[in-house]
Motif scaffolding. Structure first.
Motif, PDB file in Angstrom:
ATOM      1  N   MET A 212     -69.014 -11.443  33.922  1.00  0.00           N
ATOM      2  CA  MET A 212     -68.463 -12.796  33.959  1.00  0.00           C
ATOM      3  C   MET A 212     -69.518 -13.766  34.468  1.00  0.00           C
ATOM      4  O   MET A 212     -70.571 -13.369  34.965  1.00  0.00           O
ATOM      5  CB  MET A 212     -67.232 -12.850  34.871  1.00  0.00           C
ATOM      6  CG  MET A 212     -67.541 -12.690  36.343  1.00  0.00           C
ATOM      7  SD  MET A 212     -66.099 -12.973  37.392  1.00  0.00           S
ATOM      8  CE  MET A 212     -66.747 -12.563  39.008  1.00  0.00           C
ATOM      9  N   THR A 213     -69.218 -15.024  34.330  1.00  0.00           N
ATOM     10  CA  THR A 213     -70.058 -16.092  34.863  1.00  0.00           C
ATOM     11  C   THR A 213     -69.236 -16.904  35.840  1.00  0.00           C
ATOM     12  O   THR A 213     -68.113 -17.307  35.534  1.00  0.00           O
ATOM     13  CB  THR A 213     -70.587 -17.003  33.746  1.00  0.00           C
ATOM     14  OG1 THR A 213     -71.363 -16.234  32.829  1.00  0.00           O
ATOM     15  CG2 THR A 213     -71.463 -18.106  34.317  1.00  0.00           C
ATOM     16  N   VAL A 214     -69.818 -17.149  37.021  1.00  0.00           N
ATOM     17  CA  VAL A 214     -69.202 -18.012  38.024  1.00  0.00           C
ATOM     18  C   VAL A 214     -70.054 -19.267  38.101  1.00  0.00           C
ATOM     19  O   VAL A 214     -71.275 -19.191  38.271  1.00  0.00           O
ATOM     20  CB  VAL A 214     -69.131 -17.335  39.396  1.00  0.00           C
ATOM     21  CG1 VAL A 214     -68.427 -18.242  40.400  1.00  0.00           C
ATOM     22  CG2 VAL A 214     -68.422 -15.994  39.292  1.00  0.00           C
ATOM     23  N   SER A 215     -69.402 -20.419  37.955  1.00  0.00           N
ATOM     24  CA  SER A 215     -70.139 -21.672  37.865  1.00  0.00           C
ATOM     25  C   SER A 215     -69.537 -22.704  38.804  1.00  0.00           C
ATOM     26  O   SER A 215     -68.317 -22.750  39.017  1.00  0.00           O
ATOM     27  CB  SER A 215     -70.114 -22.196  36.420  1.00  0.00           C
ATOM     28  OG  SER A 215     -70.675 -23.476  36.344  1.00  0.00           O
ATOM     29  N   VAL A 216     -70.409 -23.533  39.361  1.00  0.00           N
ATOM     30  CA  VAL A 216     -69.999 -24.670  40.192  1.00  0.00           C
ATOM     31  C   VAL A 216     -70.523 -25.932  39.532  1.00  0.00           C
ATOM     32  O   VAL A 216     -71.721 -26.042  39.246  1.00  0.00           O
ATOM     33  CB  VAL A 216     -70.547 -24.534  41.628  1.00  0.00           C
ATOM     34  CG1 VAL A 216     -70.325 -25.824  42.400  1.00  0.00           C
ATOM     35  CG2 VAL A 216     -69.874 -23.380  42.339  1.00  0.00           C
ATOM     36  N   GLN A 217     -69.604 -26.914  39.286  1.00  0.00           N
ATOM     37  CA  GLN A 217     -69.967 -28.133  38.573  1.00  0.00           C
ATOM     38  C   GLN A 217     -69.506 -29.356  39.340  1.00  0.00           C
ATOM     39  O   GLN A 217     -68.609 -29.283  40.184  1.00  0.00           O
ATOM     40  CB  GLN A 217     -69.335 -28.130  37.176  1.00  0.00           C
ATOM     41  CG  GLN A 217     -69.662 -26.910  36.339  1.00  0.00           C
ATOM     42  CD  GLN A 217     -68.894 -26.872  35.040  1.00  0.00           C
ATOM     43  OE1 GLN A 217     -68.329 -27.878  34.607  1.00  0.00           O
ATOM     44  NE2 GLN A 217     -68.860 -25.708  34.405  1.00  0.00           N
ATOM     45  N   SER A 261     -65.543 -17.597  33.877  1.00  0.00           N
ATOM     46  CA  SER A 261     -65.493 -17.275  32.448  1.00  0.00           C
ATOM     47  C   SER A 261     -65.980 -15.850  32.251  1.00  0.00           C
ATOM     48  O   SER A 261     -67.060 -15.483  32.720  1.00  0.00           O
ATOM     49  CB  SER A 261     -66.372 -18.243  31.644  1.00  0.00           C
ATOM     50  OG  SER A 261     -66.387 -17.883  30.284  1.00  0.00           O
ATOM     51  N   VAL A 262     -65.195 -15.036  31.549  1.00  0.00           N
ATOM     52  CA  VAL A 262     -65.575 -13.654  31.256  1.00  0.00           C
ATOM     53  C   VAL A 262     -66.353 -13.619  29.955  1.00  0.00           C
ATOM     54  O   VAL A 262     -65.974 -14.279  28.970  1.00  0.00           O
ATOM     55  CB  VAL A 262     -64.324 -12.760  31.162  1.00  0.00           C
ATOM     56  CG1 VAL A 262     -64.707 -11.341  30.749  1.00  0.00           C
ATOM     57  CG2 VAL A 262     -63.608 -12.737  32.498  1.00  0.00           C
ATOM     58  N   LYS A 263     -67.412 -12.862  29.917  1.00  0.00           N
ATOM     59  CA  LYS A 263     -68.218 -12.740  28.710  1.00  0.00           C
ATOM     60  C   LYS A 263     -67.593 -11.744  27.746  1.00  0.00           C
ATOM     61  O   LYS A 263     -66.841 -10.858  28.148  1.00  0.00           O
ATOM     62  CB  LYS A 263     -69.642 -12.322  29.068  1.00  0.00           C
ATOM     63  CG  LYS A 263     -70.391 -13.388  29.868  1.00  0.00           C
ATOM     64  CD  LYS A 263     -71.808 -12.979  30.140  1.00  0.00           C
ATOM     65  CE  LYS A 263     -72.563 -14.075  30.871  1.00  0.00           C
ATOM     66  NZ  LYS A 263     -72.734 -15.289  30.041  1.00  0.00           N
ATOM     67  N   ALA A 264     -67.934 -11.907  26.478  1.00  0.00           N
ATOM     68  CA  ALA A 264     -67.334 -11.061  25.449  1.00  0.00           C
ATOM     69  C   ALA A 264     -67.873  -9.635  25.473  1.00  0.00           C
ATOM     70  O   ALA A 264     -67.275  -8.737  24.877  1.00  0.00           O
ATOM     71  CB  ALA A 264     -67.565 -11.677  24.071  1.00  0.00           C
ATOM     72  N   ASP A 265     -69.031  -9.409  26.111  1.00  0.00           N
ATOM     73  CA  ASP A 265     -69.538  -8.058  26.322  1.00  0.00           C
ATOM     74  C   ASP A 265     -70.360  -8.064  27.611  1.00  0.00           C
ATOM     75  O   ASP A 265     -70.522  -9.096  28.260  1.00  0.00           O
ATOM     76  CB  ASP A 265     -70.354  -7.568  25.128  1.00  0.00           C
ATOM     77  CG  ASP A 265     -71.636  -8.374  24.917  1.00  0.00           C
ATOM     78  OD1 ASP A 265     -71.890  -9.316  25.694  1.00  0.00           O
ATOM     79  OD2 ASP A 265     -72.375  -8.061  23.967  1.00  0.00           O
ATOM     80  N   ASP A 266     -70.881  -6.880  27.979  1.00  0.00           N
ATOM     81  CA  ASP A 266     -71.579  -6.745  29.262  1.00  0.00           C
ATOM     82  C   ASP A 266     -73.091  -6.748  29.121  1.00  0.00           C
ATOM     83  O   ASP A 266     -73.808  -6.384  30.051  1.00  0.00           O
ATOM     84  CB  ASP A 266     -71.149  -5.434  29.948  1.00  0.00           C
ATOM     85  CG  ASP A 266     -69.684  -5.430  30.308  1.00  0.00           C
ATOM     86  OD1 ASP A 266     -69.139  -6.521  30.562  1.00  0.00           O
ATOM     87  OD2 ASP A 266     -69.076  -4.340  30.322  1.00  0.00           O
ATOM     88  N   TYR A 267     -73.580  -7.160  27.966  1.00  0.00           N
ATOM     89  CA  TYR A 267     -75.019  -7.057  27.716  1.00  0.00           C
ATOM     90  C   TYR A 267     -75.822  -7.897  28.709  1.00  0.00           C
ATOM     91  O   TYR A 267     -76.858  -7.462  29.216  1.00  0.00           O
ATOM     92  CB  TYR A 267     -75.331  -7.496  26.295  1.00  0.00           C
ATOM     93  CG  TYR A 267     -76.799  -7.405  25.950  1.00  0.00           C
ATOM     94  CD1 TYR A 267     -77.392  -6.176  25.681  1.00  0.00           C
ATOM     95  CD2 TYR A 267     -77.592  -8.543  25.920  1.00  0.00           C
ATOM     96  CE1 TYR A 267     -78.745  -6.085  25.382  1.00  0.00           C
ATOM     97  CE2 TYR A 267     -78.943  -8.464  25.630  1.00  0.00           C
ATOM     98  CZ  TYR A 267     -79.511  -7.236  25.353  1.00  0.00           C
ATOM     99  OH  TYR A 267     -80.850  -7.155  25.069  1.00  0.00           O
ATOM    100  N   GLU A 268     -75.362  -9.087  28.991  1.00  0.00           N
ATOM    101  CA  GLU A 268     -76.122  -9.977  29.877  1.00  0.00           C
ATOM    102  C   GLU A 268     -76.117  -9.488  31.315  1.00  0.00           C
ATOM    103  O   GLU A 268     -77.016  -9.812  32.096  1.00  0.00           O
ATOM    104  CB  GLU A 268     -75.557 -11.398  29.800  1.00  0.00           C
ATOM    105  CG  GLU A 268     -76.451 -12.450  30.448  1.00  0.00           C
ATOM    106  CD  GLU A 268     -75.996 -13.851  30.139  1.00  0.00           C
ATOM    107  OE1 GLU A 268     -76.375 -14.772  30.882  1.00  0.00           O
ATOM    108  OE2 GLU A 268     -75.258 -14.043  29.136  1.00  0.00           O
ATOM    109  N   CYS A 269     -75.139  -8.694  31.695  1.00  0.00           N
ATOM    110  CA  CYS A 269     -75.060  -8.185  33.072  1.00  0.00           C
ATOM    111  C   CYS A 269     -75.711  -6.826  33.239  1.00  0.00           C
ATOM    112  O   CYS A 269     -76.302  -6.541  34.284  1.00  0.00           O
ATOM    113  CB  CYS A 269     -73.603  -8.099  33.519  1.00  0.00           C
ATOM    114  SG  CYS A 269     -72.823  -9.707  33.805  1.00  0.00           S
ATOM    115  N   SER A 270     -75.582  -5.969  32.247  1.00  0.00           N
ATOM    116  CA  SER A 270     -76.090  -4.600  32.394  1.00  0.00           C
ATOM    117  C   SER A 270     -77.076  -4.184  31.322  1.00  0.00           C
ATOM    118  O   SER A 270     -77.657  -3.106  31.409  1.00  0.00           O
ATOM    119  CB  SER A 270     -74.911  -3.612  32.391  1.00  0.00           C
ATOM    120  OG  SER A 270     -74.217  -3.674  31.155  1.00  0.00           O
ATOM    121  N   GLY A 271     -77.251  -5.003  30.279  1.00  0.00           N
ATOM    122  CA  GLY A 271     -78.154  -4.645  29.203  1.00  0.00           C
ATOM    123  C   GLY A 271     -77.587  -3.644  28.222  1.00  0.00           C
ATOM    124  O   GLY A 271     -78.314  -3.125  27.381  1.00  0.00           O
TER     125      GLY A 271
END
Length: 822
Positions: A212-217, A261-271
């Motif tokens: 997932m992505t955690v964002s502050v705006q 926001s949850v990502k559609a897969d885990d590639y960006e977090c775990s490769g």
């Protein structure tokens, strides 16, 4: 052609633009795709809708819906719109356009998200409308927004739409929330700083290992809820099971939006690429807590400085006690060198022609001047000026009287038992300059090394601050305290111990240097005949290296990454090399390597570390292992033969020929070394190095810098232990002061490694996986385990330096020709 997720917004904007610029009678000139609705007589149905009510409708290209929502202005609530459909196709999506007072947002169904393994479609979307109207001061005023629904599909496709009031949109301090998020259903909430709060920590945890992505705006509209939109104008992190963001009131004075926001897969977090298509729903728990107040911040920093100032007070106190207890010099035991100098030249102040043994005769050694020296049971040599009548008939041809024999080091270093006087024949001023050259070369090299490093890490920090991408640096985000432009000030500041204790060690070395000069002025015999030759250049270099280690470690912790970890370890290599040189120099003052050769070895080590960042294949490990073992073999031969073998590539040929001759002489000869003590040390050291080389070649650890540092630390520990054991073996005394330092060092190193093992972050994994090790602060709500490692390791190195500085204090007044070499 496949339509992308953002095409719907583009079509809406294009339609409005063309409608404005073309009159009604000019529609025949418009493209056919933009005249479809007019050709089929599009009917618009306006529905006065209300919140918290589910609407089910069907639409096609001739029917569009406009939902007009009116709701009361409640400052603590926001509106979330949920839409769903299962009949729509990719060629003819349903378009949803939301028009508010200050912004327009849109999306489509199906909702497409790009992943590493392809595009994934979602048929349910939920969006929280940007609460721009919460700024309206009149609480009784009603707010409105409009949702338009349309499609180009000729078939009837059903959909549902619901607008829900969010009662808990505003987050309170220390309030824990539990939510569920999916890739097409992001969530965001609002936080407003309390009056007395200057910084907060957003602590996020999840039992589900979904990326997932955690964002502050900022509190502005439009807000970026979708994952692909969060890359702009926000502070953000990827996370699997844990995340932490420190937000300051200085950066967000009006408060902020917290977006998940949850990502559609885990590639960006775990490769890892996930080929399976499924709905991903992630449970998230988060809480916002207050960070340290300014008073607590300064208490934590000044408290650490105060603790290290106690080292200064304690160091001065120990020095005063040392000076008082040492008292006047005791009666000196007569040195043979001094006695024979007096007999030879009528004075005890000249050592221009020192004595050395030439030949053994009936258990005695006869020097080049014909005087007889008995070998005692302990290995010491006693002189005798009377020549026995039986021995007085010796022919002068049996004695080497050549003047150049005084300069031949082989004459002294081939004896089976050596004393410090045999290896302290070079001029004291010459050696002193050689050892002081270490300081100046170290300062020169460190200047050219540190300036680009500082420039690089400052650039890293600036990029992180400008982009907001906190995946760039591997911090312990649950215990990272910003200060100024620094995101993680406490891990930078905790290196102050290295700097302060390095300065203190240089001060204590200076005190000893001054005291030693006073002793030489009172009795010039001490410098020539007694004790171990004192050269303080290496000690000063060790202190400067400890200071530079603190500086470089602080630079590394400005933005820790895999690419700059060697900044943290480089001066650890320097410290290990200097300590081993100092131990060897103590009893081998004439044989120590020059500063150029020592730093040449360091250059090879640093080059290997840089190459390992970009190349870690089996070929790299094979080449490095071969060079490592060849270096150990060559260095062992040089040490064993006391520097009589030149350290170059020809040394391997000499080793081969020596082994070949020993084998030909018989295997029993191989197991009877000429220098047993040295052979034991070198055998143990080589066994450990072979074991480390085998481990590295087999496992190929990703942290090459730490592996290389382990080699240096292992060799240093072995050599230090060997030196202390040999002192005890030869009847030398370990005084109270070095014994105290040994105990403190053991305790401190043991505690240091305990805190070092407990990782708070690691760049060996991805940024999201590294946050699994993030931990809350341990001391004063400011320092974590790694900060404590900094404090303890700095103390440990200081105590270790003090061991080397004071270990041979018992030999100060002992004749140099009775101090054994080992």
């Amino acid at each position: 052609m496949e339509r992308k997720p953002g095409d719907s917004v583009l079509y809406v904007v294009l339609f409005v633009t063309l409608f404005i610029h073309y009159p009604v009678h000019g529609l025949i000139q418009m493209p056919r795709s933009l005249r479809l609705k007019d050709e089929h007589q599009v009917h618009t149905e306006v529905i006065e809708a209300s919140c918290d009510h589910l609407y089910r409708e069907s639409t096609n290209r001739t029917l569009e819906f406009i939902y007009h929502f009116v709701h009361a202005n409640e400052s603590s609530k926001a509106v979330r719109i949920s839409v769903d459909t299962k009949e729509v196709t990719q060629e003819h999506p349903i378009l949803f356009v939301v028009r508010q007072q200050k912004s327009v947002s849109s999306w489509q169904l199906p909702h497409f998200i790009d992943t590493a393994s392809g595009i994934r479609a979602y048929h349910r979307v939920r969006r929280t409308l940007c609460p721009e109207d919460l700024e309206v001061s009149n609480a009784s005023e009603e707010l409105e927004f409009v949702v338009g629904v349309s499609t180009s599909d000729p078939r009837n496709v059903s959909f549902t739409i619901e607008a829900t009031k969010i009662d808990d949109f505003l987050i309170k301090l220390d309030e824990e929330r539990n939510i569920i998020v999916s890739p097409s259903e992001p969530e965001f909430y609002q936080y407003v700083f309390d009056e007395n709060v200057t910084a907060v920590l957003v602590n996020v945890t999840s039992p589900d290992d979904l990326c997932m992505t955690v964002s502050v705006q900022n509190l502005t509209c439009p807000s970026f809820g979708r994952d692909e939109e969060m890359r702009y104008d926000s502070i953000r992190q990827t996370a699997l099971d844990r995340s932490g963001l420190t937000i300051t009131k200085e950066k967000f004075p009006n408060g902020f939006y917290l977006v998940f926001s949850v990502k559609a897969d885990d590639y960006e977090c775990s490769g890892k690429k996930d080929q399976q298509v499924y709905m991903r729903r992630k449970r998230i728990m988060f809480r916002i807590t207050e960070k340290l107040k300014p008073s607590q911040f300064y208490t934590a920093t000044l408290g650490v400085i105060g603790i290290f100032m106690l080292f200064y007070i304690l160091g001065v106190f120990i020095w005063i006690v040392h000076c008082i207890t040492s008292g006047p010099a005791p009666p000196l035991e007569r040195s043979l060198l001094e006695a024979e100098d007096s007999q030879r030249y009528g004075t005890a102040s000249s050592l221009d022609r020192p004595i050395f043994p030439v030949r053994s005769y009936e258990g005695r050694l006869i020097d080049s001047f014909g005087s007889r020296r008995h070998i005692t049971a302990s290995g010491s040599v006693s002189g005798n000026n009377e020549i026995d009548s039986k021995e007085s008939s010796l022919n002068e041809e049996e004695i080497d009287m050549l003047e150049d024999a005084y300069l031949d080091k082989d004459v002294f270093r081939t004896k089976t038992f050596l004393y410090v006087s045999d290896l302290a024949r070079k001029d004291h001023k010459f050696l002193s300059k050689r050892f002081y050259s270490y300081i100046w070369q170290l300062l020169t090299l460190s200047t050219f090394y540190a300036l680009p490093v500082i420039q690089l890490v400052i650039t890293y920090q600036k990029v992180l601050n400008d982009t907001g991408d906190q995946d760039l640096c591997y911090y312990n985000f649950l215990c990272a305290h910003p200060f100024g432009k620094l995101t993680d000030f406490n891990h930078v500041f905790s290196n102050v111990g290295y700097v302060m204790l390095g300065i203190l060690f240089c001060i204590l070395v200076f005190f000893r240097d001054v005291k030693h000069k006073h002793m030489r002025e009172k009795n010039n015999k001490l410098e020539k005949y007694y004790g171990i030759p004192q050269f303080y250049g290496l000690f000063y270099a060790m202190g400067v290296s400890l200071i530079l280690e603190g500086v470089m470690s602080a630079c590394y912790h400005i933005c820790p990454t895999h690419a700059n970890y060697q900044f943290d370890t480089t001066f650890m290599y320097v410290i290990a090399i200097l300590c081993m040189l100092k131990i060897y120099q103590t009893r081998h003052p004439d044989i120590v390597a020059t500063a150029q050769a020592s730093f040449g070895i360091l250059a090879f080590v640093v080059i290997a570390g840089v190459i390992s960042v970009y190349e870690s294949s089996i070929y790299f490990w094979v080449i490095y292992t071969i060079l490592h073992l060849m270096g150990c073999l060559a260095l062992s031969a040089s040490i064993y033969y006391m520097g009589r073998w030149k350290l170059d590539f020809g040394i391997f040929k000499r080793i081969y020929l020596t082994w070949l001759n020993d084998i030909r002489a018989g295997f029993s000869h191989c197991f009877r070394p000429m220098y047993p003590d040295r052979m034991i040390l070198l055998a143990i050291g080589n066994l450990f190095n072979w074991a480390l080389a085998a481990y590295g070649l087999h496992t190929q650890p990703p942290d090459f810098a730490s592996y290389q540092l382990a080699i240096f630390i292992t060799n240093l520990m072995l050599y230090t232990l060997f030196y202390i054991v040999m002192k005890i073996r030869y009847g030398e005394t370990v005084l109270v002061q070095p014994l105290i330092y040994i105990c403190l060092s053991l305790v401190s190193w043991g505690a240091s490694f305990y805190f070092f093992i407990i990782k708070a972050a690691t760049w060996r994994m991805s940024a999201a996986e590294s946050r699994h090790y993030n931990q809350e602060c341990l001391i004063l709500n400011f320092y974590d385990y790694h900060d404590v490692w900094h404090f303890l390791s700095a103390s440990s190195m200081f105590f270790s330096f003090m061991i080397l500085l004071s270990l041979d204090d018992d030999q100060v007044y002992r004749p140099r020709d009775k101090i054994p070499v080992f």
